[in-house]
Design a protein around this motif. Structure first.
Motif, PDB file in Angstrom:
ATOM      1  N   ASP A  27       0.828  -1.209   0.000  1.00 25.49           N
ATOM      2  CA  ASP A  27       0.000   0.000   0.000  1.00 25.49           C
ATOM      3  C   ASP A  27       0.860   1.255   0.000  1.00 25.49           C
ATOM      4  OD1 ASP A  27      -2.328  -1.515   0.099  1.00 25.49           O
ATOM      5  OD2 ASP A  27      -2.345  -1.556   2.285  1.00 25.49           O
ATOM      6  N   GLY A  28       0.343   2.306  -0.585  1.00 28.17           N
ATOM      7  CA  GLY A  28       1.058   3.573  -0.589  1.00 28.17           C
ATOM      8  C   GLY A  28       0.211   4.683  -1.161  1.00 28.17           C
ATOM      9  N   MET A  29       0.877   5.669  -1.730  1.00 23.59           N
ATOM     10  CA  MET A  29       0.203   6.835  -2.293  1.00 23.59           C
ATOM     11  C   MET A  29       0.863   7.219  -3.618  1.00 23.59           C
ATOM     12  SD  MET A  29      -2.140   8.331  -0.192  1.00 23.59           S
ATOM     13  CE  MET A  29      -2.610   8.386   1.563  1.00 23.59           C
ATOM     14  N   VAL A  30       0.039   7.715  -4.525  1.00 24.48           N
ATOM     15  CA  VAL A  30       0.530   8.358  -5.738  1.00 24.48           C
ATOM     16  C   VAL A  30       0.216   9.843  -5.604  1.00 24.48           C
ATOM     17  CG1 VAL A  30       0.391   8.457  -8.260  1.00 24.48           C
ATOM     18  CG2 VAL A  30       0.069   6.279  -7.072  1.00 24.48           C
ATOM     19  N   VAL A  31       1.164  10.704  -5.950  1.00 24.63           N
ATOM     20  CA  VAL A  31       0.966  12.142  -5.800  1.00 24.63           C
ATOM     21  C   VAL A  31       1.142  12.841  -7.143  1.00 24.63           C
ATOM     22  CG1 VAL A  31       1.802  12.058  -3.427  1.00 24.63           C
ATOM     23  CG2 VAL A  31       3.358  12.739  -5.255  1.00 24.63           C
ATOM     24  N   ALA A  32       0.495  13.987  -7.257  1.00 22.55           N
ATOM     25  CA  ALA A  32       0.618  14.816  -8.458  1.00 22.55           C
ATOM     26  C   ALA A  32       0.716  16.273  -8.034  1.00 22.55           C
ATOM     27  CB  ALA A  32      -0.580  14.614  -9.379  1.00 22.55           C
ATOM     28  N   ILE A  33       1.698  16.976  -8.571  1.00 17.44           N
ATOM     29  CA  ILE A  33       1.836  18.411  -8.340  1.00 17.44           C
ATOM     30  C   ILE A  33       1.638  19.101  -9.689  1.00 17.44           C
ATOM     31  CG2 ILE A  33       3.360  20.283  -7.610  1.00 17.44           C
ATOM     32  CD1 ILE A  33       4.774  18.309  -5.777  1.00 17.44           C
ATOM     33  N   GLU A  34       0.613  19.952  -9.750  1.00 24.82           N
ATOM     34  CA  GLU A  34       0.275  20.638 -10.998  1.00 24.82           C
ATOM     35  C   GLU A  34       0.664  22.107 -10.905  1.00 24.82           C
ATOM     36  OE1 GLU A  34      -3.864  20.028 -11.690  1.00 24.82           O
ATOM     37  OE2 GLU A  34      -3.694  17.840 -11.847  1.00 24.82           O
ATOM     38  N   SER A  35       1.263  22.618 -11.987  1.00 22.51           N
ATOM     39  CA  SER A  35       1.647  24.030 -12.036  1.00 22.51           C
ATOM     40  C   SER A  35       1.797  24.467 -13.490  1.00 22.51           C
ATOM     41  CB  SER A  35       2.969  24.248 -11.287  1.00 22.51           C
ATOM     42  OG  SER A  35       3.363  25.601 -11.331  1.00 22.51           O
ATOM     43  N   ASP A  36       1.134  25.542 -13.841  1.00 20.90           N
ATOM     44  CA  ASP A  36       1.255  26.134 -15.182  1.00 20.90           C
ATOM     45  C   ASP A  36       1.025  25.116 -16.295  1.00 20.90           C
ATOM     46  OD1 ASP A  36       1.853  28.645 -14.081  1.00 20.90           O
ATOM     47  OD2 ASP A  36       3.984  28.148 -13.954  1.00 20.90           O
ATOM     48  N   GLU A  43       5.511   9.049  -6.007  1.00 17.81           N
ATOM     49  CA  GLU A  43       4.826   7.961  -5.311  1.00 17.81           C
ATOM     50  C   GLU A  43       5.613   7.574  -4.074  1.00 17.81           C
ATOM     51  OE1 GLU A  43       4.716   4.624  -7.992  1.00 17.81           O
ATOM     52  OE2 GLU A  43       6.713   3.929  -7.418  1.00 17.81           O
ATOM     53  N   VAL A  44       4.914   6.909  -3.158  1.00 14.37           N
ATOM     54  CA  VAL A  44       5.549   6.319  -1.987  1.00 14.37           C
ATOM     55  C   VAL A  44       4.896   4.974  -1.727  1.00 14.37           C
ATOM     56  CG1 VAL A  44       4.054   7.789  -0.538  1.00 14.37           C
ATOM     57  CG2 VAL A  44       5.893   6.466   0.506  1.00 14.37           C
ATOM     58  N   PHE A  45       5.723   3.928  -1.688  1.00 18.49           N
ATOM     59  CA  PHE A  45       5.269   2.585  -1.330  1.00 18.49           C
ATOM     60  C   PHE A  45       6.299   1.988  -0.386  1.00 18.49           C
ATOM     61  CE2 PHE A  45       3.124   3.369  -5.350  1.00 18.49           C
ATOM     62  CZ  PHE A  45       1.826   2.995  -5.039  1.00 18.49           C
ATOM     63  N   MET A  46       5.856   1.682   0.820  1.00 14.70           N
ATOM     64  CA  MET A  46       6.757   1.165   1.846  1.00 14.70           C
ATOM     65  C   MET A  46       6.254  -0.189   2.349  1.00 14.70           C
ATOM     66  SD  MET A  46       9.047   3.571   2.157  1.00 14.70           S
ATOM     67  CE  MET A  46       9.851   3.783   3.740  1.00 14.70           C
ATOM     68  N   LYS A  93       8.293  12.093   1.846  1.00 17.46           N
ATOM     69  CA  LYS A  93       9.185  13.124   1.289  1.00 17.46           C
ATOM     70  C   LYS A  93       9.704  12.696  -0.083  1.00 17.46           C
ATOM     71  CE  LYS A  93      10.684  14.980   5.752  1.00 17.46           C
ATOM     72  NZ  LYS A  93      11.775  15.062   6.755  1.00 17.46           N
ATOM     73  N   ALA A  94       9.987  11.411  -0.229  1.00 11.05           N
ATOM     74  CA  ALA A  94      10.461  10.917  -1.524  1.00 11.05           C
ATOM     75  C   ALA A  94       9.410  11.142  -2.605  1.00 11.05           C
ATOM     76  CB  ALA A  94      10.804   9.434  -1.428  1.00 11.05           C
ATOM     77  N   ALA A  95       8.146  10.923  -2.267  1.00  8.21           N
ATOM     78  CA  ALA A  95       7.080  11.127  -3.256  1.00  8.21           C
ATOM     79  C   ALA A  95       7.072  12.559  -3.769  1.00  8.21           C
ATOM     80  CB  ALA A  95       5.727  10.773  -2.643  1.00  8.21           C
ATOM     81  N   LEU A  96       7.191  13.524  -2.860  1.00 11.69           N
ATOM     82  CA  LEU A  96       7.195  14.932  -3.280  1.00 11.69           C
ATOM     83  C   LEU A  96       8.489  15.288  -3.998  1.00 11.69           C
ATOM     84  CD1 LEU A  96       5.495  16.860  -0.339  1.00 11.69           C
ATOM     85  CD2 LEU A  96       4.488  15.830  -2.371  1.00 11.69           C
ATOM     86  N   ASP A  97       9.601  14.764  -3.524  1.00 12.46           N
ATOM     87  CA  ASP A  97      10.890  14.994  -4.189  1.00 12.46           C
ATOM     88  C   ASP A  97      10.823  14.525  -5.646  1.00 12.46           C
ATOM     89  OD1 ASP A  97      13.500  13.597  -5.133  1.00 12.46           O
ATOM     90  OD2 ASP A  97      14.258  14.967  -3.605  1.00 12.46           O
ATOM     91  N   ILE A  98      10.287  13.330  -5.856  1.00 14.81           N
ATOM     92  CA  ILE A  98      10.177  12.793  -7.220  1.00 14.81           C
ATOM     93  C   ILE A  98       9.251  13.653  -8.063  1.00 14.81           C
ATOM     94  CG2 ILE A  98       9.330  10.828  -8.570  1.00 14.81           C
ATOM     95  CD1 ILE A  98      10.236   9.033  -6.175  1.00 14.81           C
ATOM     96  N   ALA A  99       8.103  14.010  -7.488  1.00 16.24           N
ATOM     97  CA  ALA A  99       7.138  14.822  -8.239  1.00 16.24           C
ATOM     98  C   ALA A  99       7.719  16.184  -8.602  1.00 16.24           C
ATOM     99  CB  ALA A  99       5.854  14.993  -7.430  1.00 16.24           C
ATOM    100  N   MET A 255      12.959   5.606  -1.605  1.00 17.84           N
ATOM    101  CA  MET A 255      11.917   5.606  -0.574  1.00 17.84           C
ATOM    102  C   MET A 255      12.514   5.697   0.824  1.00 17.84           C
ATOM    103  SD  MET A 255       9.097   5.535  -2.248  1.00 17.84           S
ATOM    104  CE  MET A 255       9.363   5.878  -3.985  1.00 17.84           C
ATOM    105  N   LYS A 256      13.672   5.097   1.034  1.00 16.27           N
ATOM    106  CA  LYS A 256      14.346   5.189   2.334  1.00 16.27           C
ATOM    107  C   LYS A 256      15.015   6.540   2.517  1.00 16.27           C
ATOM    108  CE  LYS A 256      17.317   1.885   2.203  1.00 16.27           C
ATOM    109  NZ  LYS A 256      18.469   1.111   2.700  1.00 16.27           N
ATOM    110  N   ALA A 257      15.639   7.022   1.452  1.00 21.37           N
ATOM    111  CA  ALA A 257      16.484   8.209   1.554  1.00 21.37           C
ATOM    112  C   ALA A 257      15.689   9.507   1.639  1.00 21.37           C
ATOM    113  CB  ALA A 257      17.430   8.267   0.354  1.00 21.37           C
ATOM    114  N   GLY A 258      14.484   9.507   1.071  1.00 23.08           N
ATOM    115  CA  GLY A 258      13.692  10.734   1.022  1.00 23.08           C
ATOM    116  C   GLY A 258      13.639  11.347  -0.362  1.00 23.08           C
ATOM    117  N   GLY A 259      14.073  10.599  -1.394  1.00 26.67           N
ATOM    118  CA  GLY A 259      13.967  11.101  -2.751  1.00 26.67           C
ATOM    119  C   GLY A 259      15.275  11.088  -3.508  1.00 26.67           C
ATOM    120  N   ILE A 260      15.246  11.690  -4.677  1.00 25.31           N
ATOM    121  CA  ILE A 260      16.404  11.684  -5.570  1.00 25.31           C
ATOM    122  C   ILE A 260      17.559  12.489  -4.982  1.00 25.31           C
ATOM    123  CG2 ILE A 260      17.247  12.331  -7.852  1.00 25.31           C
ATOM    124  CD1 ILE A 260      14.346  11.940  -8.876  1.00 25.31           C
TER     125      ILE A 260
END
Length: 346
Positions: A27-36, A43-46, A93-99, A255-260
């Motif tokens: 289980d986890g979450m998929v995220v989307a950040i929209e701008s312009d 995403e985050v799956f742990m 945090k990784a999910a937002l970092d990736i997005a 996912m462990k580190a917090g993103g790219i």
């Protein structure tokens, strides 16, 4: 700018076993950040043995003040804000970092990989394929089915390890890496097992003992002819400083580190300490795998196959062809078809 998140469950094609247990989904979450008019996906799956779940992920995402992300177009500033929100929540945090990386890459019309490489960019990298703990016959079947890969990562649980590797070696000459997922306990038995596995051709041993059993790891690594690599023992850059004396390498996962961005910093620190680097993954969709593939050039080994183990991928992005990750030329993290993501968010 807007931030959306949707709970999502990745369904595994077959039950996946480790020393921690067997699961059929993550289980986890998929995220989307929209701008312009652009959308960055993350995403985050742990796995369940980590502390994050869908409830904690939602709480973290709800704490984000989107107006602070909107104040600047600087990716570095946006990522710094994401990291400032609480001491942990690394997966969220990784999910937002990736997005944010995906969004920024789409804005400047460049793959994320160009941000982290000064050399001519490669577009394909060899990855291992993971075989979970199961009956010996099932693990052998999966090894046969993964003939296209140059290397296999075999999950072990401390119960039938030598028998499993002997049986797999009878059907393949592929390079074998093994991951005990903290499943070994007695040092003398571990040394005996490790030496037999090395005789059988195993080229890497990952996380042999429980987190914190560093003296055992050091003793094992000192008497093994192959690298001993940390996974569960390593999550942050500070862990590298503490554990470099015991391990030969580290497994870095977004996912462990917090993103790219944090992962790249961890890799840089590992190199400073003389450690080898494996870039791995959780059970992830093509969002997470494609994000990690953007920094594939920084690794000694890749184990980026999470999207191959699931039956409900989120999108089309990086492809795996004959055991090689083939990166797309699409900007951001390389998503080439987001039609399924659009359905997920609608």
């Amino acid at each position: 700018m807007s931030l959306k998140y949707v709970p999502y469950s990745l369904e595994l094609k077959e039950p996946f076993g480790t020393a921690h247990g067997t699961r059929t989904h993550t289980d986890g979450m998929v995220v989307a950040i929209e701008s312009d008019g652009l959308t960055g996906y993350g995403e985050v799956f742990m796995p369940p043995y980590y502390s994050e779940n869908q409830e904690s992920m939602a709480l973290y995402f709800d704490s984000v003040d989107v107006s602070k992300l909107l104040r600047t177009e600087s990716l570095a500033d946006r990522l710094a804000y994401v990291r400032s929100l609480g001491p942990r929540d690394y997966g969220a945090k990784a999910a937002l970092d990736i997005a944010l990386h995906d969004l920024d890459g789409k804005r400047i019309e460049e793959p994320v990989a160009t941000r982290y490489s000064t050399d001519e960019r490669r577009t394909s990298y060899s990855t291992s394929f993971t075989i979970g703990v199961d009956t010996v016959s099932t693990m052998v079947r999966k090894a046969r089915e993964a003939k296209g890969f140059k290397s296999l990562k075999i999950k072990l649980d401390g119960k039938q390890d030598i028998r499993v590797i002997e049986a797999i070696k009878e059907v393949t000459d592929q390079e074998l890496l093994v991951d005990a997922n903290q499943g070994w306990s007695d040092l003398d038995e571990a040394l005996e097992t490790a030496h037999r596995l090395i005789d059988l051709g195993v080229g890497l041993i990952e996380q042999p003992f429980k987190q914190g059993e560093h003296e055992k790891v050091g003793a094992l690594a000192a008497r093994c002819a192959v690298p001993v690599v940390a996974d569960e023992d390593i999550q942050t850059i500070e862990d590298i400083d503490r554990l470099a004396a015991f391990y030969d390498g580290i497994n870095v996962k977004l996912m462990k580190a917090g993103g790219i961005k944090p992962a790249v910093k961890m890799i840089s620190r590992a190199r400073e300490k003389g450690l080898k680097v494996l870039i791995g993954c959780m059970t992830e969709s093509s969002i997470g795998i494609s994000a990690a593939a953007q920094v594939a050039h920084l690794a000694d080994w890749l184990d980026l196959d999470g999207n191959l183990l699931i039956k409900n991928d989120t999108c089309t992005a990086v492809q795996t062809v004959d055991g090689y990750l083939v990166l797309s030329e699409a900007p951001g993290i390389g998503i080439t078809d987001d039609s399924n993501l659009i359905r997920i968010f609608n």
